[in-house]
Each structure stands twice: as structure tokens, then as C-alpha cells.
Design an enzyme around this catalytic site. Structure first.
Site, PDB file in Angstrom:
ATOM      1  N   ASN A 350      35.911  58.474  45.363  1.00  0.00           N
ATOM      2  CA  ASN A 350      35.550  58.052  44.104  1.00  0.00           C
ATOM      3  C   ASN A 350      36.022  56.504  43.971  1.00  0.00           C
ATOM      4  O   ASN A 350      36.744  56.235  42.925  1.00  0.00           O
ATOM      5  CB  ASN A 350      36.426  58.937  43.137  1.00  0.00           C
ATOM      6  CG  ASN A 350      35.688  59.002  41.770  1.00  0.00           C
ATOM      7  OD1 ASN A 350      34.666  58.219  41.374  1.00  0.00           O
ATOM      8  ND2 ASN A 350      36.325  59.774  40.943  1.00  0.00           N
ATOM      9  N   HIS A 381      40.297  62.707  33.796  1.00  0.00           N
ATOM     10  CA  HIS A 381      39.733  63.738  34.038  1.00  0.00           C
ATOM     11  C   HIS A 381      39.498  65.106  33.232  1.00  0.00           C
ATOM     12  O   HIS A 381      38.583  65.820  33.203  1.00  0.00           O
ATOM     13  CB  HIS A 381      40.270  64.188  35.388  1.00  0.00           C
ATOM     14  CG  HIS A 381      40.011  63.512  36.597  1.00  0.00           C
ATOM     15  ND1 HIS A 381      40.489  62.490  37.121  1.00  0.00           N
ATOM     16  CD2 HIS A 381      38.854  63.700  37.423  1.00  0.00           C
ATOM     17  CE1 HIS A 381      40.068  61.855  38.286  1.00  0.00           C
ATOM     18  NE2 HIS A 381      39.090  62.615  38.576  1.00  0.00           N
TER      19      HIS A 381
END
Length: 509
Positions: A350, A381
Site C-alpha cells: 500500500n 482504515h
């Protein structure tokens, strides 16, 4: 993940592909997502060939990119897409109306606050359900873009040059974007569904036809080589796109044949936990986590291919004189699978989110930068408890990994055999530590996480804390900065620059 798909549920998005969903046995949200990404791939080629800067104005390119992106949102999420559009419009009002000295703060509060509110509803209203109406993925990407632009606008219009780092100088924005430019950057069809996030200046260079020439000029300016690139024709992304599509096909095949046979939740199955030995549980956890990765590999690699197909993502010429199209890649699969340290794994996973965290948090926090960065990452998140278990667990592991590396690594550099043995040992330790750390991220709930950690006897927590405490003041001194800088500069200029930006996330005390 890895469990039988359930396709019979309501959706606020389009139901045109419901027969396809039922025939294939995939949830409708996944079918809609894949259909949009495949359409985006085709549209990207057309965008590069027929709507190139040589044929149409930047305004047309901005308009088409934004229109297609908004259409994708409506197709996938229906009226829920209004949440994403609302936060984008709200942030545009902030950058044109608010005091520029505080625009980055307002944008961060509004964007992260709205994202968190939506994540809370996802947990407490949907009750841990991952529905086709879950628009949080695109909202997370938009949040990155909105805050990145706000911070870079503040850098360009409110700070003196000497107050900025080299990366901040390159990406600082000196003029407020127009509405169509703002919508295009945040909602373009290339990245609206799954990202990746990129810098506003790089995106506008792409739209206006300067993307490749700018990267080549930067590369040749930082190189002593005289055989520079003489522009006759922009490098074609076709080979890079084909290569990434082959990777996607392999990941999809792996998902269909392996991932579904290794469900994550089996790690907390009562019978399995009570009857299987510790070594068996550890082995299953390792392979089930390995099997879960191709889902992310597929989505991020396909998104990268879409951007490349449009002519975006050019990094520069590699050491062999071939074009590299990894500027906005979100992962390095080889780097992930061969990582011999916790930091190396994070650097290759990521990637664009890591750069965002560095841009808006790590580089700007006055103290406790590592902890604040992990906390922001967890909040971004979502609010599932498992996310916080993962990121809070990562803090002592990161500290312990640094201390262990500084304390013992230099003893193994005397011979190739010892270095190979060290690399094998640290690879196994890294992969097991990653498995232990990210398991709550996939299990989500507190009860599942506690069951799993109890079955593992909290061994990574205990080892990490003891190692961090014992080796805190006994590690070998860090090598001089000049040595590190010279080693970075010896590699390909553009690639080194981008990787160095992300690597700094977890490389400092």
C-alpha cells in the site's frame, strides 16, 4: 475472505449485472467493481489515444475524466455516492473560502471526520456486514486526495521555501485549482474506485501533457549521464499494461483455487483452536494470510494498469534504458514476498497510502511521529476494533525490529553464508510477525481477535516488548546519513526518489 459468496442482498447500486453475479456466484458489488474497472481500462486507452493533449484541451480531458468517475460511483453505489460528492464539494468550499493558513487543518478535520462518521455507521448499523452499498473504499481514497491537496496548497501559498523539505517544494501548489480541476483530480475514473492517490501537480501534468517530459527532465537533471532522452515520441505503456494484466490474471486464478480453500475465520474456529497443536495453528495462520494477499494484489495492480493505459504513472527510464511505469504503483509483490524486515514489508505494501501518511502526518508531527502515524492509519482504515489491534501491535514490533537489526545484523555481514542465513531467518520472522499483526485486520471483531491472540499465547507481543526494552540502549550506532544518501543516489534517480519518500515512514526514531 475466502468464504462462499452471498449474492442475494439489496444494493443501492445498479442491478443490471445481477444475472452475471448469480451465474458466477460472486457478490454483486464485486461484479460491478470489476465491470467498471474493465470498462475503465478500455476507456483509458481511448483517453490516451483520442483525447490526448495534442487533440483536445485540458478542460475537455478534465471534464471527461470527472464525468466518467462520477458515473462509476453512481453505477456502483447509487444514491450512496452522494456522500463522496458531498465531502468533495465541502472541501472545495474550504479551499476557496477559508483562511489559507488553516485550510489544511479544516480539510483534515472535515474529511477524516466525515469518513469516520461513515465508518461508524458501517460498523454499528451494518453490524460488521460488508454490503454492496459499502462506499467507504472510494471515500478513503478521496480523503487522501482532499487532504494531500490541502496540505500542498498550504505549503505553496503560506510557507517560505526554506521551511519546506525537498519533496514538499516539488509538490507545493501555488494557485487554487478551479472547480473542474478539483473534481477531476478527486473523482477521475482512473482512480475513483480503488485509487491510488497521487499528487495534484503530477495529475495536472498528466492532463496537460507534461507528465512524461517532466519526469524525464527530473531524471536527467539528477543524473551525470550525457546520453539524455531526446523526445521524439512518448514511450508506450502497452508492455507495462500487459505485464500487469498477466499478474492480475494470476492473482485471480490463485484467489479462485487457493484463497477460498483457506478461510481466515477458521483460525478462530473453536474446534480448531482447542484440538490443533500450536505449530498446526501457526502454520495455518501463515498460509491463510499468504492466501489472502492476492485479492489486494489483483485490485491494486488492475488499478495501476488502468492509469498506465491512460498514459499516467510514468516513472522514468530504468538502468537498462527501458520505460518504467511504476510512479503510482501501490505495491511491489516481490518486495512483499521476500521482505526480511517489518519495515521493508510496510515500504512495499500500500505504497501510496504510506506516502500520504508521510506527507500529512509523519513529516509534520512535532513528536511521537511513529505512534501518531500508525493511529492515523488505523483511523483512516475505519473503526473496526481489529484495525486498532493491528496498528497498535505494529508499534512495539517496529521498535523491536529496529533494535534487533541494529544490535546483531553487523555480526552476520562477514561472509555470504552467514548473511544468507541471517536473511532466511529474518524473512521467516518477518512473515510470521506480519501474519500475527494483520490477522485482527481481517477478523475485525474484538472477540475473534482475542481468541486468535490467546491461541498464539501473545508470543509476538511478549517477544517484541522484551526485545525493545532489553536492546533499547544497546544497539549499534546508526550509520552516518551521508552513507545512506549515497547508496540511495546510486540507484535509478526517479525510482530512488519515490521509494525514498515512502521508506522514511518508519526509518526514524
Amino acid at each position: 475472505m475466502g468464504e462462499p459468496a452471498q449474492t442475494q442482498f439489496k444494493t443501492t447500486g445498479s442491478e443490471w449485472l445481477l444475472p452475471v453475479s448469480e451465474y458466477l456466484g460472486f457478490p454483486l458489488d464485486q461484479v460491478n467493481f470489476l465491470a467498471c474497472q474493465l470498462f475503465a481500462l478500455t476507456a483509458a486507452f481511448c483517453f490516451r489515444l483520442y483525447l490526448s493533449p495534442a487533440h483536445v484541451s485540458p478542460l475537455v480531458r478534465h471534464f471527461v475524466a470527472a464525468l466518467l468517475g462520477i458515473s462509476f460511483l453512481v453505477f456502483c453505489f447509487g444514491w450512496y455516492s452522494s456522500h463522496i460528492l458531498a465531502v468533495v464539494v465541502a472541501n472545495y468550499l474550504i479551499i476557496i473560502k477559508a483562511d489559507l493558513n488553516n485550510v489544511h487543518r479544516y480539510s483534515m478535520v472535515i474529511s477524516m471526520g466525515y469518513l469516520t462518521a461513515c465508518q461508524v455507521s458501517r460498523v454499528f448499523i451494518f453490524n460488521y456486514g460488508i454490503l454492496s452499498t459499502d462506499f467507504s473504499g472510494p471515500l478513503m481514497i478521496v480523503t487522501q486526495k482532499l487532504t494531500t491537496l490541502a496540505f500542498q496548497l498550504h505549503d505553496g501559498m503560506c510557507k517560505k521555501t526554506e521551511q519546506l523539505t525537498q519533496e514538499q517544494k516539488l509538490m507545493a501548489i501555488n494557485v487554487r485549482p478551479s472547480l473542474i480541476e478539483y473534481l477531476s483530480y478527486n473523482l477521475n475514473f482512473l482512480s475513483v474506485l480503488v485509487g491510488p492517490c497521487s499528487n495534484y501537480k503530477e495529475y495536472t501534468d498528466f492532463i496537460e501533457g507534461r507528465h512524461i517530459s517532466t519526469r524525464l527532465k527530473q531524471q536527467h537533471a539528477s543524473s551525470n549521464r550525457q546520453n539524455g532522452y531526446n523526445k521524439t515520441q512518448d514511450p508506450s505503456p502497452l508492455n507495462a499494461v500487459c505485464h500487469k494484466l498477466v499478474v492480475c490474471a494470476g492473482c485471480m486464478l490463485f484467489f479462485l483455487t487457493i484463497t477460498r480453500s483457506l478461510p481466515i475465520k477458521y483460525n478462530v474456529d473453536p474446534d480448531f483452536v482447542s484440538q490443533a497443536s500450536f505449530l498446526t495453528r501457526l502454520t495455518y495462520a501463515f498460509f491463510s494470510i499468504q492466501a489472502a494477499r492476492p485479492k489486494f494484489y489483483f485490485a491494486w495492480t488492475l488499478a495501476d494498469a488502468v492509469n498506465n493505459a491512460a498514459g499516467y504513472g510514468f516513472l522514468g527510464m530504468d538502468e537498462h534504458g527501458k520505460p518504467s511505469w511504476d510512479l503510482i504503483s501501490n505495491l511491489n509483490i516481490i518486495g512483499i514476498e521476500t521482505a526480511t524486515s517489518f519495515k521493508t514489508f510496510i515500504d512495499n505494501w500500500n505504497i501510496q497510502t504510506g506516502i500520504w501518511l508521510k506527507t500529512v502526518c509523519y513529516d509534520r508531527a512535532p513528536k511521537h511521529r511513529l505512534a501518531l502515524t500508525f493511529i492515523l492509519s488505523a483511523l483512516w482504515h475505519g473503526v473496526y476494533p481489529g484495525y486498532y489491534f493491528t496498528f497498535l501491535t505494529a508499534i512495539p514490533i517496529t521498535i523491536a525490529a529496529r533494535a534487533i537489526r541494529r544490535s546483531i545484523r553487523h555480526y552476520f555481514l562477514g561472509s555470504r553464508v552467514m548473511k544468507l542465513g541471517y536473511d532466511i531467518l529474518t524473512w521467516a520472522a518477518t512473515q510470521l510477525a506480519i501474519c500475527y499483526t494483520v490477522m485482527p485486520f481481517l477478523l475485525l471483531a474484538v472477540n475473534y481477535t482475542i481468541v486468535y491472540y490467546r491461541s498464539m499465547y501473545f508470543h509476538v507481543h511478549i517477544i517484541s516488548i522484551l526485545a525493545a526494552v532489553a536492546l533499547h540502549r544497546k544497539h549499534k550506532p546508526r550509520e552516518p546519513t551521508t552513507t545512506k544518501t549515497s547508496s540511495v543516489s546510486s540507484s535509478a534517480p526517479c525510482s530512488a526518489q519515490c521509494q525514498h519518500v515512502h521508506s522514511n515512514n518508519n526509518d526514524k526514531d
